[in-house]
Design a protein around this motif. Structure first.
Motif, PDB file in Angstrom:
ATOM      1  N   ALA A 248       0.300  -2.519   7.596  1.00  0.00           N
ATOM      2  CA  ALA A 248       1.747  -2.423   7.724  1.00  0.00           C
ATOM      3  C   ALA A 248       2.288  -3.462   8.700  1.00  0.00           C
ATOM      4  CB  ALA A 248       2.142  -1.018   8.190  1.00  0.00           C
ATOM      5  N   PRO A 249       3.553  -3.859   8.548  1.00  0.00           N
ATOM      6  CA  PRO A 249       4.152  -4.815   9.488  1.00  0.00           C
ATOM      7  C   PRO A 249       4.166  -4.278  10.908  1.00  0.00           C
ATOM      8  CG  PRO A 249       5.524  -4.531   7.525  1.00  0.00           C
ATOM      9  CD  PRO A 249       4.484  -3.467   7.466  1.00  0.00           C
ATOM     10  N   GLY A 250       4.002  -5.184  11.871  1.00  0.00           N
ATOM     11  CA  GLY A 250       4.098  -4.811  13.274  1.00  0.00           C
ATOM     12  C   GLY A 250       2.882  -4.129  13.842  1.00  0.00           C
ATOM     13  N   THR A 251       1.763  -4.151  13.119  1.00  0.00           N
ATOM     14  CA  THR A 251       0.569  -3.446  13.593  1.00  0.00           C
ATOM     15  C   THR A 251      -0.402  -4.350  14.348  1.00  0.00           C
ATOM     16  OG1 THR A 251      -0.349  -3.735  11.347  1.00  0.00           O
ATOM     17  CG2 THR A 251       0.638  -1.611  11.875  1.00  0.00           C
TER      18      THR A 251
ATOM     19  N   PHE B  11       6.286   4.704  16.047  1.00  0.00           N
ATOM     20  CA  PHE B  11       6.534   3.270  15.993  1.00  0.00           C
ATOM     21  C   PHE B  11       5.233   2.468  15.959  1.00  0.00           C
ATOM     22  CE2 PHE B  11      10.896   3.625  18.269  1.00  0.00           C
ATOM     23  CZ  PHE B  11      11.517   3.835  17.044  1.00  0.00           C
ATOM     24  N   SER B  12       5.342   1.277  15.369  1.00  0.00           N
ATOM     25  CA  SER B  12       4.252   0.302  15.464  1.00  0.00           C
ATOM     26  C   SER B  12       4.381  -0.447  16.788  1.00  0.00           C
ATOM     27  CB  SER B  12       4.333  -0.694  14.302  1.00  0.00           C
ATOM     28  OG  SER B  12       5.501  -1.496  14.417  1.00  0.00           O
ATOM     29  N   GLY B  13       3.355  -1.211  17.125  1.00  0.00           N
ATOM     30  CA  GLY B  13       3.418  -1.996  18.353  1.00  0.00           C
ATOM     31  C   GLY B  13       4.557  -2.996  18.334  1.00  0.00           C
ATOM     32  N   GLY B  14       4.837  -3.564  17.147  1.00  0.00           N
ATOM     33  CA  GLY B  14       5.933  -4.524  17.024  1.00  0.00           C
ATOM     34  C   GLY B  14       7.280  -3.893  17.280  1.00  0.00           C
TER      35      GLY B  14
ATOM     36  N   LEU C  10       0.854  -6.736   1.896  1.00  0.00           N
ATOM     37  CA  LEU C  10       0.849  -6.198   0.536  1.00  0.00           C
ATOM     38  C   LEU C  10      -0.503  -6.429  -0.129  1.00  0.00           C
ATOM     39  CD1 LEU C  10       4.366  -7.542  -0.516  1.00  0.00           C
ATOM     40  CD2 LEU C  10       3.812  -5.239   0.265  1.00  0.00           C
ATOM     41  N   VAL C  11      -1.539  -5.813   0.403  1.00  0.00           N
ATOM     42  CA  VAL C  11      -2.879  -6.046  -0.119  1.00  0.00           C
ATOM     43  C   VAL C  11      -3.030  -5.540  -1.549  1.00  0.00           C
ATOM     44  CG1 VAL C  11      -3.866  -3.861   0.700  1.00  0.00           C
ATOM     45  CG2 VAL C  11      -5.324  -5.875   0.498  1.00  0.00           C
ATOM     46  N   GLN C  12      -2.192  -4.562  -1.957  1.00  0.00           N
ATOM     47  CA  GLN C  12      -2.305  -4.023  -3.314  1.00  0.00           C
ATOM     48  C   GLN C  12      -1.946  -5.064  -4.364  1.00  0.00           C
ATOM     49  OE1 GLN C  12      -0.265  -2.965  -0.978  1.00  0.00           O
ATOM     50  NE2 GLN C  12       1.807  -2.551  -1.727  1.00  0.00           N
ATOM     51  N   ASN C  13      -1.226  -6.117  -3.967  1.00  0.00           N
ATOM     52  CA  ASN C  13      -0.856  -7.174  -4.913  1.00  0.00           C
ATOM     53  C   ASN C  13      -1.848  -8.331  -4.923  1.00  0.00           C
ATOM     54  OD1 ASN C  13       1.458  -5.771  -5.576  1.00  0.00           O
ATOM     55  ND2 ASN C  13       2.722  -6.823  -4.062  1.00  0.00           N
ATOM     56  N   MET C  14      -2.923  -8.234  -4.124  1.00  0.00           N
ATOM     57  CA  MET C  14      -3.847  -9.352  -3.998  1.00  0.00           C
ATOM     58  C   MET C  14      -4.721  -9.491  -5.242  1.00  0.00           C
ATOM     59  SD  MET C  14      -6.467 -10.181  -0.875  1.00  0.00           S
ATOM     60  CE  MET C  14      -7.482  -8.746  -1.204  1.00  0.00           C
TER      61      MET C  14
ATOM     62  N   LYS D 239     -12.884  -7.905   6.133  1.00  0.00           N
ATOM     63  CA  LYS D 239     -11.574  -7.325   5.812  1.00  0.00           C
ATOM     64  C   LYS D 239     -11.278  -6.252   6.847  1.00  0.00           C
ATOM     65  CE  LYS D 239     -12.809  -7.917   0.942  1.00  0.00           C
ATOM     66  NZ  LYS D 239     -14.233  -8.196   1.190  1.00  0.00           N
ATOM     67  N   VAL D 240     -10.198  -6.425   7.584  1.00  0.00           N
ATOM     68  CA  VAL D 240      -9.840  -5.485   8.640  1.00  0.00           C
ATOM     69  C   VAL D 240      -8.495  -4.847   8.291  1.00  0.00           C
ATOM     70  CG1 VAL D 240      -9.438  -5.153  11.104  1.00  0.00           C
ATOM     71  CG2 VAL D 240     -11.050  -6.923  10.328  1.00  0.00           C
ATOM     72  N   LYS D 241      -8.481  -3.530   8.191  1.00  0.00           N
ATOM     73  CA  LYS D 241      -7.256  -2.808   7.870  1.00  0.00           C
ATOM     74  C   LYS D 241      -6.570  -2.340   9.156  1.00  0.00           C
ATOM     75  CE  LYS D 241      -5.357   1.072   5.226  1.00  0.00           C
ATOM     76  NZ  LYS D 241      -5.662   2.226   4.344  1.00  0.00           N
ATOM     77  N   PHE D 242      -5.328  -2.789   9.357  1.00  0.00           N
ATOM     78  CA  PHE D 242      -4.548  -2.419  10.532  1.00  0.00           C
ATOM     79  C   PHE D 242      -3.595  -1.289  10.148  1.00  0.00           C
ATOM     80  CE2 PHE D 242      -6.194  -6.466  11.587  1.00  0.00           C
ATOM     81  CZ  PHE D 242      -6.135  -6.621  12.963  1.00  0.00           C
ATOM     82  N   GLU D 243      -3.642  -0.208  10.895  1.00  0.00           N
ATOM     83  CA  GLU D 243      -2.756   0.921  10.644  1.00  0.00           C
ATOM     84  C   GLU D 243      -1.870   1.156  11.855  1.00  0.00           C
ATOM     85  OE1 GLU D 243      -5.276   4.166   9.672  1.00  0.00           O
ATOM     86  OE2 GLU D 243      -5.700   3.436   7.642  1.00  0.00           O
TER      87      GLU D 243
END
Length: 319
Positions: free
Chosen positions: A112-115, A271-274, A220-224, A235-239
């Motif tokens: 997700a954005p801001g993670t 909230f995310s870190g961003g 948007l990894v689902q569109n890759m 591959k590192v998933k940021f949540e």
């Protein structure tokens, strides 16, 4: 007529080409080619408007930051940090070469954005003392037919040149790479779709022969495209951070907050870190304008409510 048919000497020798309009060749207008501009107009030192599509960020210019992640993400980033440590990196490359494996390392940071995906790349570079070549996707995608493919090829050529002349192999960063690693379009007929496919094919080929470090970030990894997924070794998933991480982020960015207040904010706002950084910056701006006493706990809550456009009501703790 000879010009339009392509039989004229200036066209055949690559000095003149058709001009372009909205991505298509204009048969009635012509322009000097890159070869002509560089050769004939060199003495005038005319600055080209096009960009190389990437900028080099020196590791010394990166500000060290403490980041907070879930245990699994932290473990993966620590492993990458160990890998990119110069002593380990060179020995691993040599061992892979002996075994006949590719020596390049392609990594994907997604979530997700801001993670913290982009900031993690910066901190990895800082810790391992590696410069970053950051690709500007918007500048790579030229409106001229064929230019985008040339631009993307030039980026990898430049990366190889920079890596060859660097003390340590730099990191090639494709930030927000959604636009270039998406699913390829089957049966593409439009020139734009063909260009997109061409760019992706070039990147895939370059990843196959990569001799260096490439990191791509995406929301948007689902569109890759599946072909890209196979080529990313790590591959590192940021949540979004959990409650304990959010509390630590609040405390690290706003040390003046009490532990109880930081925990209440972390509990009330997912909230995310961003997003927390946005609120912190707003607080800093307001304190500069109106004094530190202006930023009260009530003001911080107000900024939290303003941060999200949709579903911004606190869950618990604040009214």
């Amino acid at each position: 007529r000879a010009m339009s048919e392509g039989s004229h000497y200036l066209v055949r020798e690559g000095w003149v080409e058709n001009a372009f309009s909205e991505g298509f060749k204009d048969k009635d207008e012509y322009q000097l080619t890159t070869k002509a501009r560089e050769t004939l107009l060199q003495e005038f030192e005319i600055k080209q408007t096009e960009s190389k599509g990437c900028d080099v960020m020196h590791c010394d210019s990166i500000t060290a930051k403490k980041l907070f992640f879930a245990q699994e993400v932290k473990r993966q980033l620590d492993d990458l940090s160990e890998l990119l440590d110069e002593n380990h990196y060179m020995s691993i490359c040599n061992r892979l070469k002996e075994k006949g494996h590719r020596q390049g390392f392609a990594c994907l940071f997604y979530g997700a954005p801001g993670t913290g995906k982009t900031e993690s790349v910066f901190q990895l570079a800082k810790k391992t003392e590696r410069d970053i070549m950051q690709v500007n996707i918007s500048q790579v995608k030229s409106m001229w037919v064929g230019e985008s493919e040339k631009n993307i090829k030039a980026i990898f050529d430049r990366y190889r040149a920079v890596a060859k002349n660097s003390k340590r192999v730099p990191i090639l960063l494709f930030n927000e790479a959604d636009a270039v690693i998406g699913k390829r379009k089957e049966g593409a007929e439009r020139s734009v779709d063909k260009m997109e496919n061409s760019i992706q094919n070039i990147i895939l080929q370059e990843m196959e022969s990569l001799d260096g470090i490439m990191i791509a970030t995406t929301n948007l990894v689902q569109n890759m495209d599946d072909a890209f997924e196979r080529r990313f070794l790590y591959k590192v998933k940021f949540e979004k951070p959990e409650l304990s991480q959010r509390t630590k982020i609040w405390q690290s960015m706003m040390p003046e907050l009490s532990e109880q207040t930081a925990e209440r904010l972390a509990s009330a706002y997912d909230f995310s870190g961003g997003q927390i950084e946005n609120i912190t910056r707003k607080c800093d701006i307001e304190s500069i304008l109106y004094g530190e006493d202006f930023v009260t706990e009530e003001k911080i809550v107000q900024y939290c409510k303003e941060e999200t456009i949709v579903n911004n009501h606190p869950r618990i703790g604040f009214v």
